[in-house]
Design a protein around this motif. Structure first.
Motif, short mmCIF file in Angstrom:
data_model
loop_
_atom_site.label_atom_id
_atom_site.label_comp_id
_atom_site.label_asym_id
_atom_site.label_seq_id
_atom_site.Cartn_x
_atom_site.Cartn_y
_atom_site.Cartn_z
N THR A 45 0.84 -1.21 0.00
CA THR A 45 0.00 0.00 0.00
C THR A 45 0.87 1.25 0.00
O THR A 45 0.57 2.21 -0.72
CB THR A 45 -0.96 -0.01 1.21
OG1 THR A 45 -1.74 -1.21 1.15
CG2 THR A 45 -1.89 1.19 1.18
N GLU A 46 1.94 1.24 0.78
CA GLU A 46 2.86 2.39 0.79
C GLU A 46 3.46 2.62 -0.60
O GLU A 46 3.55 3.76 -1.06
CB GLU A 46 3.98 2.17 1.80
CG GLU A 46 3.56 2.33 3.23
CD GLU A 46 4.68 2.02 4.20
OE1 GLU A 46 5.56 1.18 3.91
OE2 GLU A 46 4.69 2.65 5.29
N LEU A 48 2.20 1.76 -3.47
CA LEU A 48 1.14 2.25 -4.35
C LEU A 48 0.90 3.74 -4.14
O LEU A 48 0.73 4.51 -5.10
CB LEU A 48 -0.15 1.46 -4.11
CG LEU A 48 -1.35 1.84 -4.98
CD1 LEU A 48 -1.06 1.54 -6.45
CD2 LEU A 48 -2.58 1.07 -4.53
N LEU A 49 0.91 4.17 -2.89
CA LEU A 49 0.66 5.59 -2.58
C LEU A 49 1.78 6.50 -3.09
O LEU A 49 1.55 7.69 -3.32
CB LEU A 49 0.49 5.78 -1.08
CG LEU A 49 -0.79 5.16 -0.50
CD1 LEU A 49 -0.78 5.24 1.02
CD2 LEU A 49 -2.03 5.84 -1.07
N LYS A 50 2.97 5.95 -3.29
CA LYS A 50 4.09 6.74 -3.81
C LYS A 50 4.04 6.89 -5.33
O LYS A 50 4.75 7.72 -5.89
CB LYS A 50 5.42 6.10 -3.40
CG LYS A 50 5.68 6.22 -1.91
CD LYS A 50 6.96 5.52 -1.52
CE LYS A 50 7.13 5.57 -0.01
NZ LYS A 50 8.31 4.80 0.42
N GLN A 51 3.20 6.09 -5.98
CA GLN A 51 3.08 6.18 -7.43
C GLN A 51 2.36 7.47 -7.81
O GLN A 51 1.44 7.91 -7.12
CB GLN A 51 2.31 4.99 -7.98
CG GLN A 51 3.05 3.69 -7.88
CD GLN A 51 2.24 2.55 -8.46
OE1 GLN A 51 1.22 2.75 -9.12
NE2 GLN A 51 2.70 1.34 -8.23
N MET A 54 -2.35 6.31 -9.97
CA MET A 54 -2.97 5.06 -9.53
C MET A 54 -4.45 5.17 -9.79
O MET A 54 -5.01 6.26 -9.74
CB MET A 54 -2.69 4.79 -8.06
CG MET A 54 -3.47 5.68 -7.10
SD MET A 54 -3.11 5.38 -5.41
CE MET A 54 -1.87 6.64 -5.15
N LYS A 56 -8.46 4.33 -9.02
CA LYS A 56 -9.32 4.18 -7.85
C LYS A 56 -9.45 2.70 -7.50
O LYS A 56 -9.45 2.33 -6.33
CB LYS A 56 -10.69 4.79 -8.18
CG LYS A 56 -11.63 4.89 -7.04
CD LYS A 56 -12.91 5.60 -7.48
CE LYS A 56 -13.92 5.71 -6.37
NZ LYS A 56 -15.14 6.39 -6.79
N LEU A 59 -6.29 1.45 -5.66
CA LEU A 59 -6.28 1.92 -4.29
C LEU A 59 -7.31 1.18 -3.44
O LEU A 59 -7.01 0.75 -2.32
CB LEU A 59 -6.53 3.43 -4.24
CG LEU A 59 -6.45 4.08 -2.87
CD1 LEU A 59 -5.09 3.83 -2.23
CD2 LEU A 59 -6.73 5.57 -2.98
N LEU A 63 -6.42 -1.17 -0.22
CA LEU A 63 -7.01 -0.87 1.09
C LEU A 63 -7.84 -2.04 1.61
O LEU A 63 -7.88 -2.28 2.82
CB LEU A 63 -7.85 0.40 1.01
CG LEU A 63 -7.06 1.69 0.85
CD1 LEU A 63 -7.99 2.88 0.66
CD2 LEU A 63 -6.13 1.90 2.03
#
Length: 95
Positions: A45-46, A48-51, A54, A56, A59, A63
């Motif tokens: 998840t971390e 992915l959040l740095k991409q 992304m 919906k 994400l 999650l």
């Protein structure tokens, strides 16, 4: 010696074991696996959040796995807390 609760397996049923037996080893292995999976889900998840881009869907999927792992990790923590409480109770002097 009290029975100890095993982490949930998703079936909705609670399992218990007697300390010192084969099931205790199984329960400890299950707990370690739950925590390892939770760590992987956090890292995924971390990342992915740095991409920069992304979807919906990506994400939401990450999650979903993260929430499931967090719930299982909390269950492991609760099982371990119950064991600690039991150990403390066993160590208290009888009046």
């Amino acid at each position: 010696m009290q029975l100890q609760r095993m982490p949930a397996d998703g079936s909705g049923k609670r399992g218990f074991y007697q300390p010192g037996g084969v099931l205790e080893v199984l329960a400890e292995g299950l707990e370690e696996n739950v925590l390892s999976v939770a760590k992987v889900d956090v890292e995924r998840t971390e990342a992915l959040l740095k991409q920069e881009h992304m979807t919906k869907h990506e994400l939401a999927r990450a999650l979903t796995f993260l929430v499931a792992s967090a719930r299982q990790a909390v269950d492991v923590a609760e099982c371990r807390a119950e064991r600690l409480d039991s150990l403390r109770a066993d160590m208290e002097p009888d009046d």
